[in-house]
Write an enzyme that holds these catalytic residues in place. Structure first.
Site, PDB file in Angstrom:
ATOM      1  CG  HIS A 380      -1.761   1.120   1.372  1.00  0.00           C
ATOM      2  ND1 HIS A 380      -3.168   1.070   1.198  1.00  0.00           N
ATOM      3  CD2 HIS A 380      -1.305   2.606   1.941  1.00  0.00           C
ATOM      4  CE1 HIS A 380      -3.446   2.561   1.505  1.00  0.00           C
ATOM      5  NE2 HIS A 380      -2.447   3.195   1.751  1.00  0.00           N
ATOM      6  CD  GLU A 381       1.644   3.954   3.804  1.00  0.00           C
ATOM      7  OE1 GLU A 381       2.297   4.840   3.185  1.00  0.00           O
ATOM      8  OE2 GLU A 381       0.775   4.014   4.443  1.00  0.00           O
ATOM      9  CG  HIS A 384       0.488   6.147  -0.932  1.00  0.00           C
ATOM     10  ND1 HIS A 384      -0.569   6.728  -1.481  1.00  0.00           N
ATOM     11  CD2 HIS A 384       0.042   5.496   0.327  1.00  0.00           C
ATOM     12  CE1 HIS A 384      -1.637   6.333  -0.679  1.00  0.00           C
ATOM     13  NE2 HIS A 384      -1.234   5.809   0.383  1.00  0.00           N
ATOM     14  CD  GLU A 413      -4.700   6.673   1.795  1.00  0.00           C
ATOM     15  OE1 GLU A 413      -4.753   5.368   2.014  1.00  0.00           O
ATOM     16  OE2 GLU A 413      -4.090   7.464   1.912  1.00  0.00           O
ATOM     17  CG  HIS A 477      -7.839   6.545   5.140  1.00  0.00           C
ATOM     18  ND1 HIS A 477      -7.565   7.697   5.781  1.00  0.00           N
ATOM     19  CD2 HIS A 477      -6.661   5.966   4.759  1.00  0.00           C
ATOM     20  CE1 HIS A 477      -6.050   7.716   5.561  1.00  0.00           C
ATOM     21  NE2 HIS A 477      -5.633   6.637   4.949  1.00  0.00           N
TER      22      HIS A 477
END
Length: 584
Positions: A380-381, A384, A413, A477
């Site tokens: 996920h990170e 980004h 997100e 989110h």
């Protein structure tokens, strides 16, 4: 989670010149051209043609006298199209929200544009009333830290253009991971934005909700078995906290000396922040071993968390390379970086754009009891980071507690959740089975943090299944549920089904069924949309258009896949009929 910063735009940009079309990859769509023809055209030629086209078609692109376009990325599709992503400066000043993508045909003629600002970016005022020193003082006061030099910029976000100062504030007392970027109006002194430079996986709002509920995060870890044989080469073994025993490719530095650095993945490395809030990777302590065995599967060994981090980062890199031919997070053939044991009792994990690395805290021992080095968190990170290198999707606003709002931030997100779940599918680790859930190993009472099939089952963040005008100002989110839901419906379709060990039951806004086209095709479409057709202000209705363009590129305008994309967005109430007036 979304990286919350709105960072400075470099005037000198190195052009990334990888041809990242999907032909020949795991998720490849049909090619209508000859891939080998792309090699005959240099990136510089494409950039020059795109820049000339942008000025020649100024009424469409919004480029005007005094603007300069700096190439951030060049994409050459196998079927012949070219796409050049530009950031913009005006009279030598970086323009925040001035990014655009110029689309060209195979013959390098103008084919269209995707732009962040649909208004002119030239500010009416050209002389600052505030001095740079005054802007620095204001920034230091609001961010409670040490201000760096103020830089004059044009702030073209939020539907207008204004002369402003941008200031980076380090050692901020208002954010866990160290620094913030503050934009101050150069005429009035008003703070236009004040955003953290790092992305926290757990938002301030979520942490507050969990504390109010008296709920702690205590992910279950397994004790990985120890290996019995010493490694003779740089093929090592890691005993992780969450992923079991995993293979690690390391660097052999001596007869019995190894470094936790992977030369087969562009030197990707994990280091120890030593309990300090480091945003400088070079200051991290290197992990070394005399046996090429790392960690013991428990927090008692500092290398155990490093194993999870290194494993998660390399598996994320593998997913992007295997699936899209993407060479590193920024597609520049450079390795990714991670630091574990970040700060003192930090209960979070971050993507830090200034460090260009993942930062993992150890937990505070109270609310969060273990390092947040779970595989889907890393996927996920790091996504980004991919968004940073492509569309740079930005939130509309950030409140005083650090919570972010707005559809572009929600889309960021969502993409991190979408590709983070794909990292799990790609890794296919039996200790961390792949699914459409995010944070299922965090030990939450609801058994996951977010999920893609029916986002509203995430009651902690109040995730949203369907679009409405209220979504525009939703916390990111919560708002991310709209496009995550659309993606799931595109991949798997509506209704009840069991995939792996998880049962899903995805509804639609209108109650009509949606038929999936498979995860591979859905992911190919979303990646192509991100890299070609999204910009910093892309909202959900823009994302619908972007994914339709991507589906047309890959499968044709009359294809089943194109129609499925259209249906998936209608199923979450994103349609041409309810598109809001332009907000940017």
């Amino acid at each position: 989670m979304r990286r919350p910063h709105i960072r400075s735009l470099a005037v000198a940009v190195t052009v990334a010149t990888a041809a990242t079309g999907l032909a020949g990859t795991a998720f490849a769509g049909p090619s209508t051209g000859k891939p080998e023809q792309a090699a005959a055209v240099t990136a510089a030629t494409v950039v020059d043609a795109a820049r000339a086209a942008a000025f020649a078609h100024a009424s469409a692109t919004g480029v005007a006298q005094g603007d300069e376009l700096h190439a951030q990325d060049v994409l050459i599709d196998p079927e012949g199209a070219r796409h050049v992503r530009f950031i913009r400066s005006h009279q030598g000043m970086p323009v925040l929200g001035g990014d655009l993508v110029v689309h060209l045909t195979e013959r390098l003629t103008y084919a269209g544009v995707t732009r962040a600002a649909d208004h002119k970016v030239a500010p009416e005022a050209t002389h600052a009333r505030l001095s740079a020193g005054q802007a620095e003082e204001k920034a230091a006061a609001v961010a409670k830290g040490d201000a760096g030099p103020a830089e004059l910029v044009v702030d073209a976000r939020d539907g207008a253009a204004a002369l402003a100062y941008q200031v980076r504030v380090t050692d901020s007392g208002t954010v866990e991971a160290g620094s913030r970027t503050v934009v101050v109006d150069a005429l009035t002194g008003k703070v236009r934005s004040n955003t953290p430079d790092s992305d926290e996986f757990l938002s301030p709002k979520l942490i507050e909700t969990l504390r109010e509920r008296g709920e702690t995060l205590d992910p279950a870890t397994g004790t990985a078995p120890q290996t019995s044989a010493l490694a003779a080469t740089a093929s090592g073994t890691g005993n992780s906290l969450f992923a079991g025993k995993v293979p690690l490719t390391t660097t052999k530095t001596g007869t019995r000396s190894y470094l936790l650095k992977d030369p087969t993945r562009w030197g990707t490395e994990t280091r120890d922040a030593k309990g300090q809030e480091l945003e400088n990777f070079a200051r991290g302590k290197k992990f070394t071993s005399t046996t090429n065995k790392w960690g013991n599967g428990a927090v008692s060994n500092r290398a155990s968390a490093a194993v999870d981090a290194q494993y998660g980062v390399t598996k994320t890199l593998d997913f992007y390379k295997k699936t899209f031919g993407r060479k590193g997070i920024a597609n520049n053939s450079k390795g990714a970086k991670a630091m574990v044991h970040f700060g003192n009792k930090v209960a979070n994990a971050f993507w830090d754009s200034y460090c260009g690395c993942m930062l993992y805290g150890d937990g505070d021992g109270d609310f969060f009891k273990k390092p947040l080095v779970v595989l889907d968190v890393t996927g996920h990170e790091l996504t980004h980071g991919v968004v940073d290198a492509t569309a740079r999707l930005e939130p509309t606003r950030v409140d005083q507690d650090g919570n972010q709002y707005g559809e572009a931030g929600s889309l960021n997100e969502s993409l991190a959740d979408i590709f983070g779940s794909n990292v799990e599918f790609s890794a296919n680790n039996p200790k961390n089975p792949p699914n459409y859930l995010l944070g299922e190993k965090l030990g939450l009472d609801q058994k996951f943090l977010r999920r893609l099939d029916k986002p509203s089952l995430d009651v902690l963040e109040g995730a949203i299944d369907y679009w409405s005008p209220a979504v525009y100002d939703a916390e990111v989110h919560a708002g991310s549920g709209v496009s995550s839901h659309a993606y799931y419906l595109l991949a798997e379709g509506s209704g009840r089904k069991t995939i792996g060990s998880v049962t899903y039951d995805s509804p639609t806004f209108d109650g009509l069924p949606a038929t999936g086209i498979g995860r591979s095709k859905a992911t190919a479409i979303y990646y192509r949309a991100l890299t070609r057709y999204m910009v910093s202000t892309t909202d959900f209705h823009d994302a619908r258009v972007a994914t339709l363009k991507a589906a047309k590129d890959l499968y044709g305008a009359g294809s089943t896949e194109y129609k499925a994309v259209d249906r998936s967005w209608a199923a979450v109430n994103v349609t041409p009929a309810n598109a809001p007036a332009a907000r940017h």
